[in-house]
Motif scaffolding. Structure first.
Motif, short mmCIF file in Angstrom:
data_model
loop_
_atom_site.label_atom_id
_atom_site.label_comp_id
_atom_site.label_asym_id
_atom_site.label_seq_id
_atom_site.Cartn_x
_atom_site.Cartn_y
_atom_site.Cartn_z
N GLY A 25 -2.77 32.72 -7.88
CA GLY A 25 -4.09 32.93 -8.56
C GLY A 25 -4.42 32.19 -9.69
N LEU A 26 -3.52 31.91 -10.48
CA LEU A 26 -3.58 30.96 -11.62
C LEU A 26 -3.92 29.67 -11.31
CD1 LEU A 26 -0.93 32.52 -14.02
CD2 LEU A 26 -3.41 32.76 -14.10
N VAL A 27 -3.15 29.06 -10.34
CA VAL A 27 -3.47 27.91 -9.78
C VAL A 27 -4.93 27.92 -9.24
CG1 VAL A 27 -2.94 26.29 -8.02
CG2 VAL A 27 -1.08 27.23 -9.39
N TYR A 28 -5.31 28.74 -8.37
CA TYR A 28 -6.35 28.88 -7.65
C TYR A 28 -7.83 28.86 -8.95
CZ TYR A 28 -10.89 30.88 -6.00
OH TYR A 28 -12.07 31.10 -5.75
N ALA A 29 -7.51 29.42 -9.75
CA ALA A 29 -8.64 29.88 -10.75
C ALA A 29 -8.72 28.50 -11.81
CB ALA A 29 -8.42 31.30 -11.79
N ALA A 30 -7.54 28.05 -12.13
CA ALA A 30 -7.55 26.74 -12.78
C ALA A 30 -8.22 25.63 -12.19
CB ALA A 30 -6.28 26.44 -13.33
N VAL A 31 -7.82 25.30 -10.90
CA VAL A 31 -8.52 24.16 -10.32
C VAL A 31 -9.83 24.39 -9.86
CG1 VAL A 31 -8.34 22.98 -7.95
CG2 VAL A 31 -6.17 23.50 -9.15
N THR A 32 -10.23 25.77 -9.53
CA THR A 32 -11.59 26.02 -9.11
C THR A 32 -12.47 25.87 -10.65
OG1 THR A 32 -11.04 27.53 -7.54
CG2 THR A 32 -13.37 27.71 -8.40
N SER A 33 -12.15 26.59 -11.57
CA SER A 33 -12.67 26.24 -13.01
C SER A 33 -12.93 24.82 -13.30
CB SER A 33 -12.10 27.20 -13.98
OG SER A 33 -12.21 28.65 -13.75
N ALA A 34 -11.74 23.85 -13.28
CA ALA A 34 -11.75 22.69 -13.77
C ALA A 34 -12.79 21.94 -12.67
CB ALA A 34 -10.12 22.07 -13.62
N LEU A 35 -12.83 21.93 -11.71
CA LEU A 35 -13.82 21.43 -10.79
C LEU A 35 -15.36 21.84 -11.07
CD1 LEU A 35 -11.92 21.43 -7.40
CD2 LEU A 35 -12.27 19.43 -8.79
N VAL A 36 -15.59 23.05 -11.34
CA VAL A 36 -16.71 23.50 -11.53
C VAL A 36 -17.54 23.10 -13.16
CG1 VAL A 36 -18.46 25.55 -11.97
CG2 VAL A 36 -16.84 25.74 -10.16
N ILE A 37 -16.43 23.34 -14.00
CA ILE A 37 -16.78 22.99 -15.45
C ILE A 37 -16.85 21.70 -15.80
CG2 ILE A 37 -16.15 23.71 -17.85
CD1 ILE A 37 -15.54 26.67 -16.82
N GLY A 38 -15.49 21.21 -15.51
CA GLY A 38 -15.15 19.70 -15.66
C GLY A 38 -15.66 18.68 -15.06
N LEU A 39 -15.86 19.02 -13.60
CA LEU A 39 -16.61 17.93 -12.85
C LEU A 39 -18.06 18.28 -12.31
CD1 LEU A 39 -13.53 16.79 -10.76
CD2 LEU A 39 -14.35 15.79 -12.98
N ALA A 46 -15.81 24.04 -4.61
CA ALA A 46 -14.60 23.74 -5.65
C ALA A 46 -13.50 24.92 -5.43
CB ALA A 46 -15.43 24.22 -6.96
N SER A 47 -13.98 26.20 -4.97
CA SER A 47 -13.30 27.28 -4.45
C SER A 47 -12.34 26.98 -3.40
CB SER A 47 -14.07 28.57 -4.19
OG SER A 47 -13.35 29.61 -3.74
N VAL A 48 -12.87 26.44 -2.58
CA VAL A 48 -12.07 26.04 -1.20
C VAL A 48 -10.95 25.22 -1.70
CG1 VAL A 48 -12.06 24.88 0.92
CG2 VAL A 48 -14.03 26.27 0.39
N LEU A 49 -11.36 24.00 -2.52
CA LEU A 49 -10.21 23.12 -2.96
C LEU A 49 -9.28 23.85 -4.04
CD1 LEU A 49 -12.44 19.78 -3.71
CD2 LEU A 49 -10.86 20.33 -1.80
N GLY A 50 -9.68 24.67 -4.76
CA GLY A 50 -8.88 25.54 -5.56
C GLY A 50 -8.05 26.27 -4.76
N TYR A 51 -8.21 26.88 -3.59
CA TYR A 51 -7.44 27.64 -2.56
C TYR A 51 -6.59 26.81 -2.12
CZ TYR A 51 -6.10 31.43 0.25
OH TYR A 51 -5.25 32.23 0.70
N TYR A 106 -20.29 32.24 -10.60
CA TYR A 106 -19.12 31.95 -9.58
C TYR A 106 -17.87 32.82 -10.22
CZ TYR A 106 -16.89 29.16 -13.20
OH TYR A 106 -16.04 28.78 -14.12
N TYR A 107 -17.71 33.19 -10.95
CA TYR A 107 -16.35 33.84 -11.63
C TYR A 107 -16.35 35.16 -11.00
CZ TYR A 107 -20.09 35.28 -15.09
OH TYR A 107 -20.98 35.66 -15.61
N TRP A 108 -17.38 35.77 -10.41
CA TRP A 108 -17.23 37.11 -9.73
C TRP A 108 -16.86 36.80 -8.44
CZ3 TRP A 108 -17.06 41.16 -11.90
CH2 TRP A 108 -17.52 41.60 -13.23
N GLY A 109 -17.16 35.55 -7.86
CA GLY A 109 -16.61 35.02 -6.63
C GLY A 109 -15.05 34.98 -6.62
N MET A 110 -14.69 34.24 -7.84
CA MET A 110 -13.17 33.96 -7.80
C MET A 110 -12.60 35.38 -8.02
SD MET A 110 -12.50 30.67 -10.48
CE MET A 110 -12.67 31.74 -11.81
N ALA A 111 -13.05 36.35 -8.84
CA ALA A 111 -12.66 37.75 -8.98
C ALA A 111 -12.40 38.53 -7.75
CB ALA A 111 -13.28 38.44 -10.13
N ALA A 112 -13.61 38.32 -6.90
CA ALA A 112 -13.24 39.08 -5.43
C ALA A 112 -12.36 38.52 -4.69
CB ALA A 112 -14.63 38.80 -4.66
N ALA A 113 -12.13 37.01 -4.71
CA ALA A 113 -11.12 36.50 -3.86
C ALA A 113 -9.74 36.74 -4.32
CB ALA A 113 -11.14 34.99 -3.86
#
Length: 137
Positions: A25-39, A46-51, A106-113
Motif C-alpha cells: 500500500g505504501l509503494v502504491y500510494a507513493a508511486v501514485t502520488s509522485a505521478l499525480v503531484i510530481g509529474l 497514475a493509480s494503475v501504474l502505482g498498483y 484522487y486520494y479518496w480513490g486511493m483510500a478505497a483501493a
C-alpha cells in the motif's frame, strides 16, 4: 512470536498478509502520488501504474511470507497475475469514481483501493492462488 511467523492459522496468515499489504500500500500510494503531484499525470493511469509497481513485491512477499506456499511458482504467478488484473480494475474504478464524483479528490480513490482490495485479495490468495501451503511448522 515464532508461532506467529510460522503458523498456518488463518489469523497468523492474515497478520502476515497485513504486513506485506501495508508495504504494498505504501509503494502504491507513493508511486501514485509522485505521478499525480510530481509529474501531473491523470489520477486513473497514475493509480494503475502505482498498483503495477507494487505487484512484484506483493507476489514474493505473499508467496514466501504470508502464505508460505509450496506450490509451483509459475502456476501461482499466473493465478496471482489474474487476481492482480482484477484488483487493478477495482483500483482504477475506485479512482475514476472518486475523481468523477468527489471533485477530483484522487486520494479518496486511493483510500478505497487500499481498503477494498486487501479484503478480497486475502480470500482469493489464501483459497486459490497459494492453495499449496506448508502445514503449520
Amino acid at each position: 512470536m515464532t508461532a506467529l511467523l510460522t503458523s498456518g492459522h488463518v489469523a497468523a496468515k492474515a497478520l502476515r498478509f497485513g504486513v506485506v499489504g501495508v508495504l504494498n500500500g505504501l509503494v502504491y500510494a507513493a508511486v501514485t502520488s509522485a505521478l499525480v503531484i510530481g509529474l501531473g499525470m491523470a489520477p486513473v493511469p497514475a493509480s494503475v501504474l502505482g498498483y503495477c509497481a507494487s505487484v512484484p513485491m506483493g507476489f514474493l512477499g505473499h508467496r514466501r511470507f504470508s502464505f508460505r506456499s509450496d506450490g509451483h511458482w509459475t502456476a501461482e504467478a499466473l493465478r496471482f497475475a489474474f487476481t492482480q488484473a482484477l484488483n487493478i480494475t477495482v483500483t482504477a474504478l475506485s479512482m475514476q469514481a472518486a475523481t468523477q464524483w468527489l471533485d477530483g479528490a484522487y486520494y479518496w480513490g486511493m483510500a478505497a483501493a487500499v481498503v477494498l482490495v486487501p479484503i478480497a485479495n486475502f480470500l482469493v490468495l489464501n483459497l486459490w492462488v497459494f492453495r499449496d501451503q506448508r502445514a503449520g511448522v
